[in-house]
Design an enzyme around this catalytic site. Structure first.
Site, PDB file in Angstrom:
ATOM      1  N   CYS A  83       0.829  -1.120  -0.008  1.00  0.00           N
ATOM      2  CA  CYS A  83       0.063  -0.116   0.013  1.00  0.00           C
ATOM      3  C   CYS A  83       0.953   1.345   0.073  1.00  0.00           C
ATOM      4  O   CYS A  83       1.677   1.357   0.900  1.00  0.00           O
ATOM      5  CB  CYS A  83      -0.850  -0.260   1.265  1.00  0.00           C
ATOM      6  SG  CYS A  83      -1.888   1.287   1.490  1.00  0.00           S
ATOM      7  N   CYS A 196      -0.734   3.957  -6.706  1.00  0.00           N
ATOM      8  CA  CYS A 196      -1.552   3.391  -5.597  1.00  0.00           C
ATOM      9  C   CYS A 196      -1.783   1.685  -6.082  1.00  0.00           C
ATOM     10  O   CYS A 196      -1.999   1.718  -7.350  1.00  0.00           O
ATOM     11  CB  CYS A 196      -2.891   3.924  -5.345  1.00  0.00           C
ATOM     12  SG  CYS A 196      -4.184   3.100  -4.347  1.00  0.00           S
ATOM     13  N   HIS A 198      -4.128   0.004  -5.991  1.00  0.00           N
ATOM     14  CA  HIS A 198      -5.451  -0.262  -6.399  1.00  0.00           C
ATOM     15  C   HIS A 198      -5.610  -0.076  -8.041  1.00  0.00           C
ATOM     16  O   HIS A 198      -6.071  -0.843  -8.526  1.00  0.00           O
ATOM     17  CB  HIS A 198      -6.359   0.532  -5.885  1.00  0.00           C
ATOM     18  CG  HIS A 198      -6.987  -0.020  -4.487  1.00  0.00           C
ATOM     19  ND1 HIS A 198      -5.959   0.319  -3.310  1.00  0.00           N
ATOM     20  CD2 HIS A 198      -7.956  -0.669  -3.779  1.00  0.00           C
ATOM     21  CE1 HIS A 198      -6.788  -0.210  -2.250  1.00  0.00           C
ATOM     22  NE2 HIS A 198      -7.954  -0.639  -2.603  1.00  0.00           N
TER      23      HIS A 198
END
Length: 281
Positions: A83, A196, A198
């Protein structure tokens, strides 16, 4: 829950812990599994506290330390902070608390992006918290000074949430990407950094939007592969690589077990056991 490792097992057979605020770190887990197929992996999705991007640094540090403490029950041999926001806020605290443990973080790929850029302008897509961190800004200043590359930071509020919801191809996600990417392309960016974990899951949609917006070639930099390489190096240095046996994956989440199981299946075509972890754990 039953720990994967007993006290009689050799250190190389110990698992590797990987955590993220949600499912984004699965993009890093994918590379780890590909490069280290014999390893036992513990994936912790802190979805009950996601997203981290809008939380204070002290909250993120507290969550990161709590997750590490939980994973230490399994006598893990290394920890991957999959992360960007948690790496920026908490990796120093994690390394101080677990000084004997290899702790590998992720950071926006500014250096490879600078090397790829021909225009000298690079867009960085990331959370507000990552872009505001001292760690990111120091890295940005150092690489800009060394390369004369201009970095354009673009906070992407709500984009990680869309990935968490599984909306990888929706009109709403496309609209967010369009809003965030268009100004970077207009300012001459020919390289985009996915800051990121994601964001790689919306890469196909991002490529479509970039393709429609400009006729020039635009490189997109992901950091999952370098993280896996760094992890392998750290384990090899300590003689901790597991070179035999089949790799395994175990999932944990502070959110929905069903949601994490669905993400494993949809994003990685995996069906590992997933356990719910109480917030107090």
């Amino acid at each position: 829950m039953v720990a994967i490792q007993s006290h009689s097992q050799p250190a190389s057979d110990a698992p590797i812990g990987v955590f993220d605020s949600g499912i984004g770190g699965l993009s890093v887990l994918k590379y780890i599994r590909a490069s280290l197929p014999c390893e036992q992996l513990l994936y912790f999705a802190d979805s009950g506290y996601a997203p981290y991007g809008g939380r204070s640094e002290s909250e993120i540090v507290a969550r990161s330390l709590a997750i590490a403490e939980f994973l230490m029950q399994y006598r893990m041999k290394a920890l991957v902070v999959a992360c960007n926001t948690a790496t920026a806020a908490a990796i120093k605290a994690l390394r101080e608390r677990y000084s004997a443990l290899p702790v590998v973080g992720v950071e926006p790929g500014l250096k490879p992006a600078a090397a790829l850029s021909k225009s000298g302008t690079v867009g960085v897509l990331a959370t507000e918290r990552t872009l505001a961190s001292a760690k990111f800004n120091l890295l940005r200043e150092q690489i800009s000074a060394a390369t004369n590359v201009r970095f354009l930071p673009q906070p992407c509020k709500g984009l990680a949430d869309q990935v968490e919801k599984g909306e990888l191809h929706s009109a709403a996600t496309a609209a967010l990407l369009q809003r965030y990417v268009a100004p970077l392309l207009e300012q001459g960016a020919d390289t985009l950094v996915l800051g990121c974990t994601h964001y790689p899951f919306v890469l196909p949609l991002l490529e479509e939007i970039v393709g429609r917006a400009t006729s020039r070639s635009v490189a997109i930099v992901d950091t999952g592969e370098p993280v896996a390489r760094q992890l392998a190096r750290r384990l090899a240095e300590r003689g901790l690589l597991r070179t035999e046996g089949n790799g395994t994956v175990q999932g944990f989440t502070t959110g929905s077990e069903t949601a994490l199981s669905s993400a494993f299946a949809k994003l990685l075509n995996l069906h590992p056991p997933v356990a719910k972890v109480a917030a107090s754990d």
